[in-house]
Design an enzyme around this catalytic site. Structure first.
Site, mmCIF file in Angstrom:
data_model
loop_
_atom_site.group_PDB
_atom_site.id
_atom_site.type_symbol
_atom_site.label_atom_id
_atom_site.label_comp_id
_atom_site.label_asym_id
_atom_site.label_seq_id
_atom_site.Cartn_x
_atom_site.Cartn_y
_atom_site.Cartn_z
ATOM 1 N N MET A 10 19.329 6.116 -101.958
ATOM 2 C CA MET A 10 20.637 6.553 -102.453
ATOM 3 C C MET A 10 20.492 7.844 -103.258
ATOM 4 S SD MET A 10 22.889 3.214 -103.322
ATOM 5 C CE MET A 10 23.688 2.311 -101.991
ATOM 6 N N GLY B 9 30.648 1.712 -108.145
ATOM 7 C CA GLY B 9 29.595 0.887 -107.565
ATOM 8 C C GLY B 9 28.860 0.111 -108.638
ATOM 9 N N ASP C 80 22.499 6.705 -109.785
ATOM 10 C CA ASP C 80 22.137 8.066 -109.354
ATOM 11 C C ASP C 80 21.702 8.963 -110.524
ATOM 12 O OD1 ASP C 80 22.899 7.200 -106.906
ATOM 13 O OD2 ASP C 80 24.566 8.580 -106.635
ATOM 14 N N THR D 254 25.546 4.608 -113.590
ATOM 15 C CA THR D 254 25.284 4.965 -112.185
ATOM 16 C C THR D 254 23.785 4.931 -111.929
ATOM 17 O OG1 THR D 254 25.122 6.803 -110.614
ATOM 18 C CG2 THR D 254 25.592 7.416 -112.855
ATOM 19 N N ARG E 208 1.488 6.333 -88.601
ATOM 20 C CA ARG E 208 2.906 6.628 -88.396
ATOM 21 C C ARG E 208 3.467 7.578 -89.451
ATOM 22 N NH1 ARG E 208 4.631 0.484 -86.846
ATOM 23 N NH2 ARG E 208 4.574 0.806 -84.595
ATOM 24 N N ASP F 74 31.158 8.869 -112.952
ATOM 25 C CA ASP F 74 31.981 10.059 -113.189
ATOM 26 C C ASP F 74 33.440 9.849 -112.808
ATOM 27 O OD1 ASP F 74 31.237 9.933 -110.539
ATOM 28 O OD2 ASP F 74 30.919 12.084 -110.306
ATOM 29 N N GLY F 75 33.677 9.171 -111.666
ATOM 30 C CA GLY F 75 35.066 8.912 -111.243
ATOM 31 C C GLY F 75 35.801 8.080 -112.281
#
Ligand code: F6P
Length: 372
Positions: free
Chosen positions: A192, A19, A150, A148, A185, A126-127
């Site tokens: 993510m 990504g 993340d 990343t 509310r 990582d991939g």
């Protein structure tokens, strides 16, 4: 057979995989600028990760200083990216219309030799670094740069793109807080974070959320309801909930869909915010509950200053590792130094939120509930 490019120059191939992430272009620019200080090096970009090398005709682009001028402020990646397939799992259509994958790694390494490529810099998560490791074991001169939003790679203190994602998410929460307060509310902001709740946790603290639900801490819906109720007196009040896309209830599963994409190992996460809304309603929450999914807004656009600096440090270091022939290693940030770590160390464990760590304690210390 003659190499297709002149061999008077040394060549480093760069590629971006997985990504996209704010700061990728800043890494590319830094590699090119540092390489330009050496007389005999040329930088070549492979379009859409390794696909550019694997495709016929080959899709590559020479990256010189003119091409990368000013791109450090741009989001995305000028050489494109993909998050499925790759040399070990190249998608192929069968005669009956179904898809399968084939291993084209040996063929790709031969092609890189034929192209006169001396080294490869693989910028990815990582991939991508798992692919780097396997290619290194097959003899390819390859270096990794972690990427990343993340921030889930354990070998580095931070990945670039993460701080920008937290900033974007915090600005979104700031906006929701005022509208939540005006309308009494409950707002759920879905962020993510597939396995790691770093974006959610940092956003919850920075923006002052009341509840933060992350993959590392499965939540009890009754505890979430209890915390919401503390925020309302005679129907008046408001509550902001941050939920990471990979969060799950106690004994439950992540929310998403299996896209059955060939060569993609992940399910596509999404919808956990809506699921939480339905569960809160079923559990008797009377307040109006609304859901905002920030999605890819967290990944697009310009990197912030911190990420531009980190990305530039990573790019310069990666090229210097090529010069030093430190193949089989990934660049990493160990404050205040930029170091390198072997691939197997870089990918052997994810960087997850430490549930007993200081950041979680800080969050609890200001009253944030994790639904636990
Ligand atoms: O790994 C980063 C990440 O942003 C995850 O948080 C998210 O699950 C994934 O990418 C989404 O990827 P895609 O854009 O391919 O759906």
């Amino acid at each position: 057979m003659q190499p297709i490019l002149q061999i008077m120059t040394k060549r480093v191939m760069v590629l971006t995989g997985g990504g996209d992430c704010p700061g990728l272009n800043a890494v590319l620019r830094a590699i090119v600028k540092r390489a330009a200080q050496e007389k005999d090096w040329e930088v070549i970009g492979s379009i859409e990760s390794f696909n550019g090398v694997l495709r016929e005709p080959t899709e590559i682009e020479i990256l010189d200083e003119k091409r990368v001028a000013g791109i450090h402020v741009q989001g995305g990646t000028i050489i494109g990216t993909v998050n499925k397939g790759g040399p070990f799992a190249w998608p192929v259509k069968n005669n009956d219309g179904t898809w399968t994958t084939v291993d084209r790694s040996d063929e790709m390494i031969r092609k890189l030799q034929y192209m006169g490529i001396d080294a490869v810099i693989n910028i990815g998560g990582d991939g991508s670094q798992r692919i780097s490791q396997k290619l290194f074991e097959k003899g390819l001169n390859i270096i990794g740069v972690p990427k990343t939003i993340d921030n889930d790679l354990a070998a580095t203190d931070f990945t670039f793109g993460f701080q920008t994602a937290v900033q974007i998410s915090t600005e979104a929460l700031d906006k929701l807080v005022t509208t939540a307060a005006s309308h009494n509310r409950v707002f759920i902001l879905e962020l993510m974070g597939r396995d790691a709740g770093w974006i959610a946790l940092n956003t919850a603290i920075a923006g002052g959320a009341e509840i933060c639900l992350i993959p590392e801490i499965p939540y009890d819906i009754n505890k979430v309801v209890e915390r919401i109720n503390t925020r309302y007196v005679k129907g008046r009040g408001f509550c902001n909930i941050i939920i990471a896309e990979g969060a799950k209830p106690l004994g439950g599963h992540v929310t998403g869909e299996d896209t059955h994409e060939v060569g993609n190992e992940h399910i596509r996460l999404g919808g956990v915010g809506e699921k939480l809304r339905a569960d809160l309603k079923n559990a008797g929450v009377e307040a109006d509950v609304r859901v905002t999914v920030l999605g890819h807004l967290q990944r697009g656009g310009i990197p912030n200053a911190f990420d531009r600096v980190l990305a530039t440090e990573f790019g310069v270091k990666a090229f210097e590792m090529v010069l030093e022939e430190k193949f089989g290693e990934m660049v990493a940030y160990h404050h205040p130094n930029i170091i390198s770590v072997p691939f197997d160390e870089a990918i052997n464990k994810p960087n997850l939120v430490d549930i007993g760590g200081d950041l979680v304690k800080t969050a609890k210390g200001v009253g944030i509930s994790f639904g636990d």
